[in-house]
Design a protein around this motif. Structure first.
Motif, PDB file in Angstrom:
ATOM      1  N   ARG A 289       6.970 -11.106  -4.974  1.00 45.98           N
ATOM      2  CA  ARG A 289       6.472 -10.891  -6.343  1.00 45.98           C
ATOM      3  C   ARG A 289       5.552  -9.676  -6.303  1.00 45.98           C
ATOM      4  N   CYS A 290       5.941  -8.627  -7.052  1.00 44.98           N
ATOM      5  CA  CYS A 290       5.210  -7.363  -6.987  1.00 44.98           C
ATOM      6  C   CYS A 290       4.532  -7.092  -8.321  1.00 44.98           C
ATOM      7  N   GLU A 291       3.226  -6.941  -8.270  1.00 49.79           N
ATOM      8  CA  GLU A 291       2.471  -6.600  -9.471  1.00 49.79           C
ATOM      9  C   GLU A 291       2.541  -5.086  -9.618  1.00 49.79           C
ATOM     10  N   ILE A 292       3.068  -4.649 -10.796  1.00 50.45           N
ATOM     11  CA  ILE A 292       3.396  -3.237 -10.989  1.00 50.45           C
ATOM     12  C   ILE A 292       2.284  -2.531 -11.750  1.00 50.45           C
ATOM     13  N   SER A 293       1.949  -1.367 -11.273  1.00 50.43           N
ATOM     14  CA  SER A 293       0.962  -0.536 -11.969  1.00 50.43           C
ATOM     15  C   SER A 293       1.507  -0.177 -13.349  1.00 50.43           C
ATOM     16  N   PRO A 294       0.662  -0.202 -14.397  1.00 48.22           N
ATOM     17  CA  PRO A 294       1.141   0.050 -15.771  1.00 48.22           C
ATOM     18  C   PRO A 294       1.924   1.358 -15.898  1.00 48.22           C
ATOM     19  N   ASP A 295       1.635   2.344 -15.070  1.00 50.37           N
ATOM     20  CA  ASP A 295       2.342   3.630 -15.129  1.00 50.37           C
ATOM     21  C   ASP A 295       3.832   3.498 -14.863  1.00 50.37           C
ATOM     22  N   PHE A 296       4.260   2.436 -14.226  1.00 49.13           N
ATOM     23  CA  PHE A 296       5.638   2.374 -13.751  1.00 49.13           C
ATOM     24  C   PHE A 296       6.520   1.418 -14.533  1.00 49.13           C
ATOM     25  N   THR A 297       6.015   0.819 -15.595  1.00 47.07           N
ATOM     26  CA  THR A 297       6.780  -0.237 -16.273  1.00 47.07           C
ATOM     27  C   THR A 297       8.048   0.275 -16.951  1.00 47.07           C
ATOM     28  N   ASP A 298       8.167   1.565 -17.178  1.00 52.92           N
ATOM     29  CA  ASP A 298       9.336   2.066 -17.920  1.00 52.92           C
ATOM     30  C   ASP A 298      10.569   2.246 -17.040  1.00 52.92           C
ATOM     31  N   THR A 299      10.477   1.993 -15.749  1.00 56.50           N
ATOM     32  CA  THR A 299      11.630   2.252 -14.888  1.00 56.50           C
ATOM     33  C   THR A 299      11.975   1.011 -14.065  1.00 56.50           C
ATOM     34  N   ARG A 300      12.013  -0.137 -14.742  1.00 55.82           N
ATOM     35  CA  ARG A 300      12.114  -1.404 -14.016  1.00 55.82           C
ATOM     36  C   ARG A 300      13.395  -1.542 -13.185  1.00 55.82           C
ATOM     37  N   THR A 301      14.531  -1.184 -13.745  1.00 57.69           N
ATOM     38  CA  THR A 301      15.791  -1.417 -13.025  1.00 57.69           C
ATOM     39  C   THR A 301      15.854  -0.574 -11.758  1.00 57.69           C
ATOM     40  N   LYS A 302      15.516   0.701 -11.946  1.00 57.60           N
ATOM     41  CA  LYS A 302      15.511   1.606 -10.807  1.00 57.60           C
ATOM     42  C   LYS A 302      14.503   1.135  -9.751  1.00 57.60           C
ATOM     43  N   LEU A 303      13.344   0.710 -10.263  1.00 62.53           N
ATOM     44  CA  LEU A 303      12.269   0.257  -9.386  1.00 62.53           C
ATOM     45  C   LEU A 303      12.709  -0.957  -8.576  1.00 62.53           C
ATOM     46  N   LEU A 304      13.378  -1.916  -9.251  1.00 62.54           N
ATOM     47  CA  LEU A 304      13.845  -3.130  -8.570  1.00 62.54           C
ATOM     48  C   LEU A 304      14.744  -2.765  -7.395  1.00 62.54           C
TER      49      LEU A 304
ATOM     50  N   ALA B 136       0.823  -1.211   0.000  1.00 62.26           N
ATOM     51  CA  ALA B 136       0.000   0.000   0.000  1.00 62.26           C
ATOM     52  C   ALA B 136       0.854   1.255   0.000  1.00 62.26           C
ATOM     53  N   GLU B 137       2.045   1.155   0.598  1.00 60.84           N
ATOM     54  CA  GLU B 137       2.892   2.336   0.712  1.00 60.84           C
ATOM     55  C   GLU B 137       3.695   2.620  -0.561  1.00 60.84           C
ATOM     56  N   GLN B 138       3.853   1.598  -1.404  1.00 62.40           N
ATOM     57  CA  GLN B 138       4.629   1.774  -2.634  1.00 62.40           C
ATOM     58  C   GLN B 138       3.682   2.098  -3.787  1.00 62.40           C
ATOM     59  N   GLN B 139       3.783   3.317  -4.295  1.00 67.08           N
ATOM     60  CA  GLN B 139       2.883   3.741  -5.370  1.00 67.08           C
ATOM     61  C   GLN B 139       2.946   2.824  -6.593  1.00 67.08           C
ATOM     62  N   ALA B 140       4.140   2.240  -6.830  1.00 69.50           N
ATOM     63  CA  ALA B 140       4.318   1.431  -8.038  1.00 69.50           C
ATOM     64  C   ALA B 140       3.580   0.097  -7.957  1.00 69.50           C
ATOM     65  N   ILE B 141       3.244  -0.337  -6.730  1.00 68.15           N
ATOM     66  CA  ILE B 141       2.750  -1.701  -6.542  1.00 68.15           C
ATOM     67  C   ILE B 141       1.234  -1.749  -6.464  1.00 68.15           C
ATOM     68  N   VAL B 142       0.646  -2.651  -7.248  1.00 74.24           N
ATOM     69  CA  VAL B 142      -0.791  -2.894  -7.172  1.00 74.24           C
ATOM     70  C   VAL B 142      -1.052  -3.861  -6.025  1.00 74.24           C
ATOM     71  N   ARG B 143      -0.367  -5.003  -6.048  1.00 74.80           N
ATOM     72  CA  ARG B 143      -0.415  -5.949  -4.934  1.00 74.80           C
ATOM     73  C   ARG B 143       0.843  -6.795  -4.987  1.00 74.80           C
ATOM     74  N   SER B 144       1.146  -7.471  -3.900  1.00 73.06           N
ATOM     75  CA  SER B 144       2.316  -8.330  -3.944  1.00 73.06           C
ATOM     76  C   SER B 144       2.087  -9.570  -3.101  1.00 73.06           C
ATOM     77  N   ARG B 145       2.981 -10.530  -3.315  1.00 73.43           N
ATOM     78  CA  ARG B 145       2.831 -11.827  -2.654  1.00 73.43           C
ATOM     79  C   ARG B 145       4.221 -12.353  -2.326  1.00 73.43           C
TER      80      ARG B 145
END
Lengths: 420, 420
Positions: B366-381, B342-351
Motif C-alpha cells: 500500500r503506497c501513499e502517493i504524494s499529491p503531485d503524482f495523483t494524475d498518473t495513476r495507471t502509469k504509476l501502478l 525513499a527511492e520512489q519520488q511518488a511515494i510518501v510512505r508505504s506499508r
C-alpha cells in the motif's frame, strides 16, 4: 506567611525600596555604556546621550523608546539579529522566532529568562515535578519555564501544546505537582479528563500566563481542583517582567529591570495609578533593551505588598495599546472581552468587531461556542447579550460562531472604523 | 582526514580496541553492583548473579535481557518509574514519554544522551547554528540534540516538527549551517522552498536519524544541495548507540556502552557478521540498563573504519525484530520497504500487508502517493509494480493510497497471517 519569614527567592525581593531604586539607577549608566559600546542599534539610537547623566527616572524618561517593530526593522536591515545583541550569534544558547518574524536571542546564563523567581513565588520548590504545557517549538515560552524549573532543582515533563488526551494519561501516571501553561488549557485538561473518566488530582500549584486570569477562574481552580494558581507576565524579548505572590495584590516587578508606565505612543510617564504602556529597561548583558515599549497596558498599584516583597506592583495585564478602543465614548479594553469570554462556560473565545453604521459606532461580539453548547442557541444568544451588556457597559449584538470559526491570532478587538 | 589527525570528539575514539574492551569489562562489575544496589528492578532480575564474575562477553551473554515491554510492565507495577532508576525522580532534569507509554528519565549531566559525539563526527563545530527539527514535546528527541549542540558550544534554533513554511522563512533569515532531523523532512523543506521560490542554501552539514537513510538520498543532499549528511542511531531509553563518520562505512559504536548482536528472541550471540538484534549495556549511573534488547536489527561489520575510529562498527538499522518476516520463503525486512519508498519520488510512505490466500502468502504494497503524482495513476501502478518486484525480489500487488491515508505509526510490515 509573615514578612521576612524567609520564603523569598532571594533577599533582593525584600530590600528597602529606596536601596533598590538607588542600586538600579547606579547600575544604569553602566548598562547604557555597555549597550552603546557593544550593539550597533543602541550606538546609533543613543549617540547623543551621555550615559553618566542618566541616573534618575526623569533622565531615563528622556531617552527614546524602542518598539517591537523597531527590533523587526533593525533585524531586516542587518540580518539576522539587527545589531541588537552584545553577544555574537555563535555564542548564544538558542535563537527563537516570534510573530512578526522577530528573532529572540537567548544567552547561556542559567535561568536566562528569570522565571525561577515567578515559579518560586507560586510555591514551586526543589524536587517538584513540573508539567510544562508551553510550546518549545519556535517560541521561547517552553524553554523559559523549563530552564527556570531546572535551576530550582525541579524535573520537567515537556508536554508542549496539544495532545490533550495523552497529556491526561501522562498526568495520571507521573502525578506532577505543578502545572505551567495558560489557565484555559488547564481547565481544558480537567474538562476532558472528566469526559474520559480519568482522575487527575496531583496538581497543587500552577504558574499561568499568556492570557487574562480572572478571579473566577482562579477560584474555580482553587475550590474545584485544590490548585493554588499564580499568574506572571513576561514577553519573548524581555523574559519575566512581573509575577504574582500569595498576597494576590497585582503583580510584583522582577528585580532585573526598571519599569515605567507611559502614555501609549508618546513614551512620557503617566500620573501614578494611571493606565499606560509598560516600558522596561533590562539589565541583560547579552541583549540590553533600553526603554523597550511592550505595547501592553497596566497601571502601578500604590503601597507595598502584604507578602513582604518590596518592589513596585502592577495591576496585571490590562490589554494591548494597539487594541484598546473607545466605543460610544466608553473605553473598551481587550482584557474586558477576555474576562467575559473566560467567565462564560459556553464561549471558547470571542472578538469584538467595531464598525460605523449610520454615523454611529456599532459593535458585534462574535463568540466561538464550545461544541457542547450548540443545542441551545436561542437561549444562549439571549443570555450572552445580557451578560455582555453588563460586562462591557455597552449594548451589543452577539453572533454565535462554530468552534474554530474565529482566527486564533490574538486579536480581541477588531476596530474596523478606520477602514470602513 | 588522516588517521590520528586530531579530528575526533575525544581520544577514547582512537583507543586500541583491546584497551577499550578491557576498560569496558573492567567497569562492568561496578555497573552491575550499582544497578543491583540502587534499582529494585535489577536487584530482582540479577539477584542470583555475582557481579564480580561478569568480566567477559561470554559472561555478559549469560545475563537475562530486558525489553521495552519489561520496562513498561515494571513502570505499571511500580509507578511512575518502575524502580528502574538509580536517581530519585525529584533529582532528574526531565521525564519524557515514549510510544507504548514508557517514561524515559533524563539526569542532570551535561549532554546526558551523548549525541555531541555524533554531531562532532558529522562535522558540527563550536559556533555553528543548528536548526533542530526533532520534537521537544513528550519525546526526548529534540532535547537530545539540543543539549548535545549546546555542549559543543553551538546555538540551537528549536524548530520542532511541522510549520514547514515558517521553518523555510527562518532558515532563509538565520542561515543555519547545520540541519538535524529526519532525511525526509530535510527533502520536504527543499521541495517546499522551491515551490515557494525561496532560496535556502545555508546548510552545509546534517545529522539525520529516525528512519532509513539510503545512499540515493545522501547523494541527492550532497550533489543537489551541497550538504554532507551523516546518520546516527539511538533510542529514547539509551540515547546515542552508534554514529556515522566521514568514512561512510556503517556506524561506529558509542564509547559509553557494550553492544551485542543476538538472535532475536533468545538473547544468544550471533556469529560475527550475522544479522541480529541490538542489545546494549549502558554505563549510565542514573538509569543503568543491563542487556537492553532494542528490537532493532543490524550486523557487525568486520575490520576497522578508515576514519581512524577504532570502535566496532554496525551496518546501520536493518529493521525491527518484530516486523521482519518471511514471505514465500524469502525474508522481507522493513528496511527494504523503507528504502524502496525513499527511492520512489511518488511515494510518501508505504506499508506491506501480508496475508494468506488459498494456502499461499499474498502480499500487497500500500503506497501513499504524494499529491503531485495523483494524475498518473495507471502509469504509476505499472512502474511501481515493476520497481517493487525488483526491490523485494517478490511479485506483489500495489494499492495507491491518497496522501494521509496510511496510519503514521511506524509500522512498515503488517503481517496479518497469524490472525487471518
Amino acid at each position: 506567611m509573615t514578612k521576612g519569614s524567609g520564603c523569598y527567592y532571594d533577599r533582593q525581593e525584600i530590600r528597602d525600596p529606596a536601596d533598590r531604586e538607588k542600586s538600579l539607577f547606579h547600575a544604569l549608566p553602566g548598562l547604557l555604556h555597555h549597550a552603546i559600546e557593544n550593539t550597533e542599534y543602541f550606538a546609533r539610537l543613543l549617540e547623543n546621550i551621555d550615559p553618566d547623566t542618566i541616573t534618575s527616572r526623569e533622565a531615563l524618561a528622556s531617552l527614546p523608546v524602542t518598539r517591537k517593530n523597531d527590533l523587526i526593522q533593525a533585524q531586516r536591515g542587518k540580518p539576522p539579529l539587527g545589531g541588537l545583541t552584545a553577544t555574537a550569534m555563535s555564542r548564544l544558547a538558542h535563537i527563537y522566532w516570534s510573530p512578526g518574524s522577530l528573532y529572540d536571542p537567548e544567552g547561556t546564563r542559567n535561568d536566562y529568562w528569570r522565571f525561577a523567581r515567578a515559579l518560586f513565588s507560586a510555591g514551586v520548590r526543589q524536587g517538584d515535578l513540573v508539567h510544562n504545557t508551553f510550546s518549545y517549538h519556535m517560541t521561547p515560552a517552553g524553554m523559559m519555564i523549563d530552564a527556570a524549573a531546572r535551576s530550582l532543582g525541579c524535573p520537567v515533563f515537556p508536554a508542549g501544546t496539544g495532545q490533550t488526551d495523552r497529556q491526561i494519561e501522562v498526568i495520571r501516571d507521573l502525578r506532577p505537582k505543578v502545572f505551567v501553561g495558560t489557565p484555559s488549557f488547564l481547565l481544558i485538561l480537567f474538562d476532558r479528563a472528566r469526559e474520559l473518566g480519568v482522575e487527575i488530582r496531583s496538581f497543587e500549584k500552577a504558574l499561568v500566563s499568556g492570557e487574562a486570569f480572572p478571579a473566577q477562574t482562579r477560584d474555580r481552580l482553587k475550590y474545584e481542583h485544590g490548585i493554588d494558581a499564580y499568574q506572571c507576565y513576561g514577553t519573548a524579548d524581555a523574559g519575566l517582567i512581573a509575577y504574582e505572590s500569595e498576597a494576590r495584590e497585582g503583580m510584583v516587578i522582577d528585580e532585573s529591570l526598571i519599569l515605567e508606565i507611559a502614555h501609549p505612543g508618546t513614551g512620557t510617564t503617566v500620573e501614578p495609578g494611571e493606565v499606560g504602556e509598560i516600558i522596561v529597561t533590562l539589565f541583560n548583558p547579552d541583549y540590553p533593551l533600553i526603554r523597550y515599549a511592550t505595547g501592553d497596558l497596566t497601571r502601578i498599584l500604590p503601597g507595598e505588598s502584604s507578602c513582604g516583597r518590596t518592589n513596585t506592583r502592577i495591576a496585571g495585564w490590562m490589554g494591548r495599546t494597539d487594541q484598546r478602543t473607545k466605543v460610544r465614548g466608553m473605553f473598551v479594553d481587550p482584557e474586558q472581552i477576555g474576562r467575559f469570554s473566560a467567565e462564560q462556560q459556553a464561549i471558547v473565545r470571542s472578538r469584538l468587531v467595531v464598525t460605523r453604521k449610520n454615523g454611529q459606532d456599532d459593535i458585534l461580539l462574535r463568540c466561538e461556542i464550545s461544541p457542547d453548547f450548540t443545542d441551545t442557541r436561542t437561549k444562549l444568544l439571549d443570555s450572552l447579550r445580557a451578560e455582555a451588556q453588563s460586562a462591557l457597559g455597552l449594548r451589543c449584538d452577539i453572533e454565535l460562531v462554530e468552534a474554530g470559526g474565529l482566527p486564533n491570532d490574538g486579536k480581541i478587538v477588531d476596530d474596523r472604523r478606520a477602514v470602513s
